[in-house]
Design an enzyme around this catalytic site. Structure first.
Site, PDB file in Angstrom:
ATOM      1  N   HIS A 103      37.743 -22.390  41.259  1.00 52.34           N
ATOM      2  CA  HIS A 103      37.174 -21.179  40.681  1.00 52.34           C
ATOM      3  C   HIS A 103      38.230 -20.083  40.636  1.00 52.34           C
ATOM      4  O   HIS A 103      39.108 -20.026  41.500  1.00 52.34           O
ATOM      5  CB  HIS A 103      35.961 -20.706  41.495  1.00 52.34           C
ATOM      6  CG  HIS A 103      34.729 -21.502  41.200  1.00 52.34           C
ATOM      7  ND1 HIS A 103      33.933 -21.239  40.124  1.00 52.34           N
ATOM      8  CD2 HIS A 103      34.182 -22.563  41.831  1.00 52.34           C
ATOM      9  CE1 HIS A 103      32.927 -22.094  40.119  1.00 52.34           C
ATOM     10  NE2 HIS A 103      33.059 -22.913  41.138  1.00 52.34           N
ATOM     11  N   LYS A 143      23.213 -13.304  41.894  1.00 53.57           N
ATOM     12  CA  LYS A 143      23.269 -12.490  40.672  1.00 53.57           C
ATOM     13  C   LYS A 143      21.878 -12.329  40.068  1.00 53.57           C
ATOM     14  O   LYS A 143      21.526 -11.278  39.535  1.00 53.57           O
ATOM     15  CB  LYS A 143      24.204 -13.143  39.643  1.00 53.57           C
ATOM     16  CG  LYS A 143      24.348 -12.361  38.332  1.00 53.57           C
ATOM     17  CD  LYS A 143      25.491 -12.884  37.502  1.00 53.57           C
ATOM     18  CE  LYS A 143      25.165 -14.190  36.851  1.00 53.57           C
ATOM     19  NZ  LYS A 143      24.283 -14.024  35.655  1.00 53.57           N
TER      20      LYS A 143
END
Length: 907
Positions: free
Chosen positions: A134, A565
Site C-alpha cells: 500500500h 472511512k
C-alpha cells in the site's frame, strides 16, 4: 505488588535515561553534519530562529534536517525498546517479558494447561503476517539500509568492552551514516513500478526474515522445555509469510498477469539464492570424518542416489573423501544450483529438498552428532519448510465488480451474445449454481471476451500453470474485495472451475485454491454472518474448505480502513468486534471454523493498535490458533528492517495468537455482558450518526481537497497504486489510505476520534450518573472499550488545532470553511473533555509515559513543519509556471515525508 511496581518503575526510568542519552548522541551527529553541509540552517534546525518564508533554500534544507532527525529518533527508540526487553529479562527472567513464548507458557503452566492441549493447539496453528505494498512507505531501500547500519552501530555501542578509542570509531561511523542520509536523495524521482515494490518487499527477507524463522521456533522450543520438561512436543512450521505485492490487482492496473508471473519468479529465485548461500556455508562447517562416526548404510545409499541424479556420481564422490556429510551437502548445493538454472538435475519440488535436509539431520542424530544437527542443519530445514521454493504465499486480490464483469462476459459468450442477467436476479444465482454442478468434459475457451475479462480469466489459468511449475504453495488465497453477496463468491469458484482449478476432471467436487471474501464497509460487516452461513451450507464450498488444508477452516478477511472511512472510529471497531463474534458462531453452527484475516494499517484509524493488545481484545474463541494480518507500508520497515526487532515482533505476534487461543474463553474482560454490549451498541449508534453528519456534509470533498495535501499525494511517488478506484472522485470511491493520509497531514486526525465525544456525552446525558459509572467500569473491565479509549486518546494528543485551522484557511468558500472546521473544533473539544471524564485524567496522555516522551521529542518540530506545509501547499497551488511548481513541490514533499517520519505513518 509494590515490589513489582518498583521493578517496572526502575525499568521505565532506565529506558528513559538511555533513550535520552542515545537521542542526544544522534542529535549531536546531526548537528555536526549540518555544520559541514549547511551551517546557515543550524539555528532554524534547533528552533532558535524561525525560517524566513522567502528563503526557499533554507526551507528545503531545514525540512530535510528535521526529517532525518525524526528518522534517527525512530531508530533510537527501536534500539531502546530492544535494550529494555533485554534488561527486563536479566532483571526478572524471560518469563516476565510480555510478548514472549516463555511468558505465555509460564502462565499456561500456572493455569493448569496441559502439554497435550498445547500440542493440539500447535498442530492446528497457522500464523501468517502478510506484506502489502500500500502507498504508505516513503523510504527507499537505500535509506533503509543506512537505517539498519545505524541501528547496528547503536547496538555495538551498548557493549562495555570497548576502549575509548573504539567507541569513538563507532561514533565517527554514526556521523558518516547520518551524513550519508543527508547526501542520499530521499524523494523518489520516479513513480515506483510493481517490480520495484517486489524488490522492496524481498529486501526484508534477504536482510532479516529468512533467518528469523528458525530462531523463532528455537525460542518456542526452549519455552516449552522450560515449562513442560517431561514432554517432547514436535513444533510444526506454523509461522509463514504471505504477500500481496505483485498479486493485488484491486484498483491497480499495473498488476498484470505478466507482472504477477514475474513476481512469482522473483520470489522463487530470492529464496533459492538464499539456500545456495546457506548450503555453501554449511559445506565449510560440516567436516565430519567418516572414521569418527558409525554411519548406517541407508544414508550412504541416499548419498549415492543423490550424486547419481547429478550425472557424474564418481567425480562428485571423489571430492572430500571420507567426509560424507560434506559430500552430501555438495550434492544438495549442486541440485539447488540446477534448480536456479532450471536444468534437468534440479529439485522437482521443495518437498524433495526438505526430505534431503531431514535425512541429513536424522543421520547426524543417529551418529551421536545431535548438537551439530541442531545447530547446522535444523535451522536450514526449518527455513525450507517455511519458505519452500516461493519465499511467500502470494495472495491474489481482485474486486467483485471486475470479477462479475468477467462472468457476465462469459455468460454472454455462452449465450449467443445476449445480455447477462442482473447480478441480483434469481436467474443469475441459479446459473452460477447450475454451472458449478455441471460436469465439464473439457475446459472451456472464451475468445470473444474484452481485455479486462480476458485478463481476469487468464489470471486463474496462470495459477494452475505456475503451481505445477514453481511450487505447490506459491499462491496463497484469492481475496475478493467488495464482497456483498453469496453470488459474488460463487462466481469466483466458477472462474476457478473453468480454469481447471478443481481437483477432479469433471470439475464438480472442490476448488484447490482457497477463496476468501473481504468485508469492508459497515453494511458488509453486518451482512457477513448471513452471507457466510449460506456459503458454508453450499455443498461445493463445504467440500472445498474441508479439502484445502490449514485446519479445514474458512478464512474471512475484515477491513479496518474502509469500515473506518464508512462509519468512523468507534463504530468501525465495534462492528468489527461484533462481526467476528457472530462469524465465529456461524462457523460453529456450520461445522466449519472461521478464521480471520485482519486488514490493518499503520495508523490507529486503520487498525494500527499495538499488536499484543489488539489481539488480546479480539472476541473470545475467535482466533483458535490461526490468524493472518496485513503488514502495510512503513509498518514493514519498522518491524522487520532489523534482526532483533524482527525476531521480537514475530514472537509477539505468534505468542499473542497462542495466548488468546489458550485463555480467551476464561477471561473476564472478554466475557459477554449484556450491559456492556448494550452500551457499546448505543455508543456506536450515536457516534455513527454524528460521524455521518460530517461525512455527508455537502461539499465535504471540496473542503477535504483544499484543506489537505491529498491532491499532492499523487506526486509523492510512494506507491504504484492509483489513489482512486475506477477514476472516480466521490468520497465513496476514494481509497481509505489517502483519506487517512489527508486528515493526518492536516492534523485534524478526524479518522481516529470524530463522533466519540458526542456519543459519550449523549450517553451520559441520557443515562445519568449510572451511565457514567457504567462507562468507567467498562473502561476498567472491557478490553475492547479500553483499547478504543486508549488509542483514541493517543490520537487526540496528535491533533494540532493551530495547524488544522491554518489548513482550513486554504478553503476559499468561507461558509464551508467555517461550517466544517467549526464542526471539527467543537467535536474535538468535547471529545477531549469526555475522555478525561472517563479516564479521570486532568491532562490527556499522562497515562502513557513512553508515548508522552516520544511525543515531547517531536511535537514542537511537527507543529513547525505543519505550519510550513500549509504555506507550501498554498504556494504550490499558486505557482505561475512549471518551474515554480517543481521548486515548490520538492519542499512540499519533504514536509510530507517529515511529518510521516515524525508520526510513524503516512496514512
Amino acid at each position: 505488588m509494590k515490589k513489582q511496581k518498583a521493578v517496572v518503575d526502575e525499568l521505565d526510568s532506565a529506558a528513559a535515561s538511555y533513550a535520552k542519552e542515545i537521542v542526544g548522541l544522534l542529535n549531536e551527529q546531526m548537528r555536526k553534519v549540518i555544520e559541514i553541509r549547511k551551517p546557515e540552517i543550524l539555528d532554524y534546525y534547533t528552533g532558535k530562529k524561525e525560517i524566513p518564508e522567502d528563503d526557499d533554500d533554507a526551507v528545503v534544507h531545514t525540512l530535510q534536517a528535521w526529517g532525518i532527525y525524526f528518522q534517527l529518533l525512530n531508530i533510537a527508540e527501536e534500539n531502546t525498546g530492544m535494550r529494555r526487553r533485554r534488561h527486563t529479562e536479566n532483571l526478572r527472567g524471560l518469563e516476565y517479558v510480555p510478548g514472549t513464548f516463555h511468558h505465555i507458557f509460564h502462565d499456561a503452566k500456572e493455569r493448569g494447561v496441559s502439554a497435550k492441549e498445547i500440542k493440539n493447539l500447535l498442530d492446528n496453528a497457522h500464523v501468517r503476517p502478510t506484506i502489502t505494498a500500500h502507498p504508505t512507505e516513503a523510504k527507499r531501500v537505500t535509506v533503509l539500509e543506512i537505517h539498519r547500519r545505524i541501528y547496528v552501530l547503536l547496538y555495538r555501542l551498548e557493549g562495555s568492552r570497548w576502549t575509548n578509542r573504539e567507541r569513538q570509531q563507532f561514533i565517527n561511523s554514526l556521523r558518516d551514516e547520518v551524513d550519508l542520509l543527508w547526501l542520499t536523495g530521499e524523494l523518489r524521482l520516479e513513480k515506483p513500478s510493481v517490480q520495484m515494490e517486489v524488490a522492496w518487499g524481498l529486501h526484508f527477507f534477504d536482510q532479516t526474515l529468512y533467518k528469523r524463522i528458525p530462531e523463532l521456533l528455537d525460542r518456542l522450543e526452549s519455552a516449552l522445555k522450560a515449562n513442560y520438561p517431561k514432554t517432547n512436543i514436535e513444533i510444526p512450521p506454523f509461522f509463514r509469510f504471505g504477500c500481496w505485492i505483485g498479486g493485488d490487482r484491486d484498483g491497480n492496473p499495473f498488476v498484470t498477469n505478466e507482472v504477477t508471473s514475474q513476481t512469482l519468479l522473483s520470489n522463487r529465485h530470492a529464496v533459492l539464492f538464499h539456500y545456495e548461500g546457506q548450503l555453501a556455508d554449511l559445506l565449510e562447517h560440516i567436516s565430519v570424518s567418516r572414521n569418527s562416526i558409525d554411519l548406517n548404510n541407508s544414508f550412504i545409499k541416499r548419498l549415492k542416489k543423490l550424486a547419481k541424479s547429478l550425472g557424474d556420481a564418481n567425480k562428485i564422490l571423489e571430492r572430500n573423501p571420507g567426509e560424507i556429510f560434506r559430500q552430501y551437502t555438495f550434492c544438495m548445493l549442486k541440485k539447488i544450483e540446477a534448480t536456479i538454472d532450471d536444468t534437468s538435475a534440479k529439485y522437482k519440488t521443495a518437498n524433495d529438498f526438505i526430505d534431503d535436509l531431514q535425512a541429513m539431520e536424522q543421520a547426524l542424530i543417529d551418529t551421536k552428532c545431535e548438537h551439530l544437527a541442531k545447530s547446522l542443519v535444523k535451522p536450514l530445514r526449518r527455513e525450507a519448510q517455511a519458505f519452500r521454493f516461493c519465499t511467500v504465499r502470494l495472495d491474489l486480490r481482485e474486486n467483485s465488480q471486475t470479477v462479475n464483469h468477467t462472468l457476465q462476459s462469459i455468460w454472454s459468450a455462452l449465450n449467443g451474445g445476449r445480455e447477462a442477467p442482473a447480478l441480483d436476479s434469481k436467474e443469475w444465482s441459479n446459473w452460477l449454481k447450475q454451472e458449478l454442478a455441471r460436469p465439464l468434459k473439457i475446459l472451456p475457451e472464451f475468445i470473444t471476451l474484452d481485455d479486462s475479462a480476458t485478463s481476469t480469466f487468464g489470471l486463474f489459468r496462470m495459477i494452475k500453470q505456475h503451481r505445477e511449475e514453481l511450487d505447490s504453495q506459491a499462491f496463497g488465497n484469492f481475496i475478493l474485495s467488495m464482497t456483498q453477496s453469496v453470488e459474488d463468491i460463487l462466481g469466483v469458484y466458477l472462474l476457478a472451475k473453468y480454469a481447471g482449478l478443481f481437483a477432479d476432471k469433471e470439475a464438480t467436487q472442490y476448488s484447490t485454491i482457497p477463496i476468501v471474501p473481504l468485508f469492508e464497509t459497515i453494511d458488509d460487516l453486518r451482512n457477513a454472518p448471513g452471507i457466510m452461513n449460506e456459503l458454508l451450507n453450499t455443498s461445493v464450498i463445504k467440500r472445498s474448505v474441508k479439502k484445502q488444508g490449514e485446519g479445514n477452516t474458512q478464512e474471512v478477511m475484515i477491513g479496518y480502513s474502509d469500515s473506518n472511512k464508512d462509519g468512523g472510529f468507534l463504530t468501525s471497531n465495534w462492528e468489527l468486534t461484533k462481526a467476528q463474534a457472530q462469524l465465529t458462531q456461524t462457523g460453529k453452527e456450520c461445522g466449519i471454523p472461521i478464521t480471520f484475516f485482519h486488514g490493518r494499517g499503520g495508523s490507529v484509524s486503520r487498525g494500527g493498535a499495538p499488536t499484543g493488545r489488539a489481539i488480546a481484545a479480539q472476541p473470545a474463541g475467535s482466533i483458535h490458533g490461526q490468524m493472518r494480518i496485513t503488514e502495510q507500508g512503513e509498518v514493514v520497515s519498522s518491524k522487520y528492517a532489523n534482526e532483533g526487532t524482527a525476531e521480537y515482533q514475530m514472537e509477539l505476534l505468534a505468542s499473542s495468537v497462542l495466548q488468546h487461543s489458550m485463555k480467551s474463553m476464561d477471561e473476564e474482560e472478554l466475557r459477554t455482558k449484556d450491559e456492556y454490549d448494550n452500551a457499546m451498541e448505543e455508543l456506536s449508534s450515536l457516534a455513527y450518526g454524528h460521524y455521518r453528519e460530517l461525512a455527508e456534509t455537502k461539499n465535504l470533498v471540496d473542503y477535504y481537497n483544499a484543506a489537505s495535501p491529498v491532491e499532492e499525494l499523487a506526486k509523492m511517488n510512494i506507491g504504484s497504486r492509483p489513489a482512486r478506484r475506477f477514476g472516480a472522485k466521490s468520497l465513496s470511491d476514494l481509497r481509505a489510505i489517502p483519506w487517512v493520509f489527508a486528515w493526518t497531514q492536516n492534523r485534524h486526525m478526524v479518522t481516529g476520534w470524530y463522533g466519540v465525544g458526542t456519543a459519550l456525552n449523549a450517553y451520559i446525558k441520557k443515562n445519568g450518573k449510572k451511565g457514567e459509572a457504567l462507562l468507567k467500569d467498562m473502561f476498567q473491565n472491557s478490553r475492547i472499550f479500553n483499547l478504543v479509549i486508549d488509542e483514541l486518546e493517543k490520537t487526540l494528543c496528535l491533533v494540532d488545532m493551530e495547524v488544522a485551522e491554518a489548513y482550513s484557511l486554504l478553503v476559499k468558500d468561507k461558509k464551508l470553511r467555517n461550517q466544517i472546521f467549526g464542526m471539527v473544533n467543537e467535536e474535538y473539544e468535547l471529545t477531549c473533555k469526555m475522555v478525561r471524564k472517563i479516564t479521570g485524567e486532568r491532562k490527556l496522555g499522562t497515562r502513557f509515559k513512553k508515548f508522552s516522551r516520544k511525543l515531547k521529542r517531536r511535537e514542537q518540530i511537527l507543529s513547525s513543519v505543519g505550519m510550513q506545509q500549509v504555506r507550501l501547499v498554498e504556494q504550490f497551488r499558486a505557482a505561475k509556471n512549471e518551474k515554480e511548481a517543481h521548486d515548490d513541490l520538492v519542499s512540499l514533499l519533504l514536509s510530507i515525508n517529515c511529518i510521516s517520519a515524525g508520526l510513524g505513518w503516512t496514512g
